[in-house]
Design a protein around this motif. Structure first.
Motif: not given
Length: 372
Positions: A73-75, A79-83, A95-96, A101-103
């Protein structure tokens, strides 16, 4: 500029509600992607493929797969530049929120779909609920019952919590064809059966199915040809339910593990019954809304969302908790009193359409997604 919205689901194989939401979300404001934590391909995945929606499936088989899921999920988020991240259901939430948080995802939202379950049955899991709430920037409570548990039992900051009820696309109920209904009536040998008493509930103690079967047994004295349909017939209380069913002639009941066309299934029922054992066990209880939207006179106990709008003899018959005689009385009254039955049917349909429109839910989501 569009925001990149990623929705995470765990152990969801078919999700009509998410399909409805996808179709209504403003595509001019959001690029939508999904992460599915599932052990296999699914109808949900096929829906995403057909509609060309970006997604990742993580082969998730249980808690042992949580660490690798968090990494995956982090990766994806990076990569997706999720906002904006919106997670649903416990494993996806855990998990999310950690991965988000780390991303560095600034808007981390989860919907709380369970109520007091962990407090009652798995108290050691409550610390994980608290961790998820701590990591989230926003929490969607699907009922006042859930809101109360978050604030009063888990001491979550009330400023994080947004009360947004589930929404339903009621036109899907209204455009139901007789052909679909008759297909299921033939499929489940419900033709010329009366009355058909419907239950859509897992076999788990707090759902109260064990109190419905003795009530139905009593009903057979009045209606020897009555037919009990038990859908979603599986769960950790199955052996106890089987013992109770053994006291009823096999010709008088049917168990259905899963039926995809749930809207048509409701139309087979003359009376619907949903009777959780207390007021807090249900977080929401979508079946309350679906049965009333289908125009089926219903016997309920008050739990979850029912606490907020169900009124005895106005939009449903309300029975006492764990009271088989009260359930029997409710079923019998709805079968015998045509004026009461019609009033409950009409009021129920009006009330759910007024309170639980899909548009209201999706606009509530969008306001949170877009808020700074």
């Amino acid at each position: 500029m569009k925001k990149n919205l990623t929705i995470i689901l765990s152990n969801i194989f078919k999700a009509v509600a998410h399909e409805w939401t996808i179709e209504l979300l403003n595509r001019e404001k959001f690029n939508i992607s999904f992460i599915l934590m599932n052990p296999r391909d699914s109808e949900m995945e096929e829906y995403l493929r057909v509609n060309k929606i970006k997604y990742l499936r993580i082969n998730y088989h249980g808690k042992k797969d949580l660490p690798k899921s968090i990494v995956s999920i982090f990766k994806f988020l990076l990569k997706n530049k999720t906002n904006v991240l919106h997670a649903h259901l416990f494993e996806a939430n855990l998990a999310g929120m950690i991965a988000g948080k780390f991303a560095g995802v600034r808007k981390r939202i989860y919907t709380r779909h369970h109520s007091i379950y962990h407090h009652r049955f798995f108290p050691k899991a409550v610390k994980y609920d608290k961790l998820v709430s701590y990591l989230a920037t926003d929490i969607i409570a699907i009922s006042k019952n859930v809101q109360h548990i978050l604030i009063d039992l888990e001491q979550v900051n009330p400023k994080k919590i947004h009360l947004i009820h589930h929404g339903f696309r009621f036109e899907d109920f209204d455009k139901l064809t007789n052909e679909r209904i008759e297909t299921l009536r033939n499929k489940y040998s419900a033709k010329n059966k009366y009355p058909v008493i419907g239950v859509i509930s897992r076999y788990t103690w707090w759902k109260g199915v064990q109190n419905i079967i003795p009530a139905f047994k009593h009903l057979l004295q009045d209606y020897p040809d009555a037919f009990l349909i038990l859908a979603n017939a599986g769960g950790d209380f199955k052996s106890e339910i089987k013992k109770l069913l053994a006291e009823i002639p096999q010709r008088n009941y049917l168990e259905i593990e899963f039926e995809n066309d749930f809207i048509a299934l409701y139309k087979l029922f003359d009376v619907f019954v949903h009777v959780p054992v207390d007021g807090q066990s249900e977080a929401f209880g979508q079946t309350y809304i679906e049965s009333l939207a289908s125009g089926i006179p219903s016997v309920f106990t008050i739990s979850g969302i029912a606490c907020e709008f169900i009124e005895h003899r106005q939009n449903a018959w309300v029975a006492a908790y764990e009271n088989e005689n009260g359930i029997y009385t409710g079923i019998k009254s709805l079968l015998d009193d045509k004026i009461l039955k019609e009033r409950i049917k009409d009021n129920g349909k009006k009330d759910v359409r007024k309170l639980f429109a899909l548009e209201k839910m999706v606009r509530g989501f969008e306001e949170i997604y877009l808020a700074d």
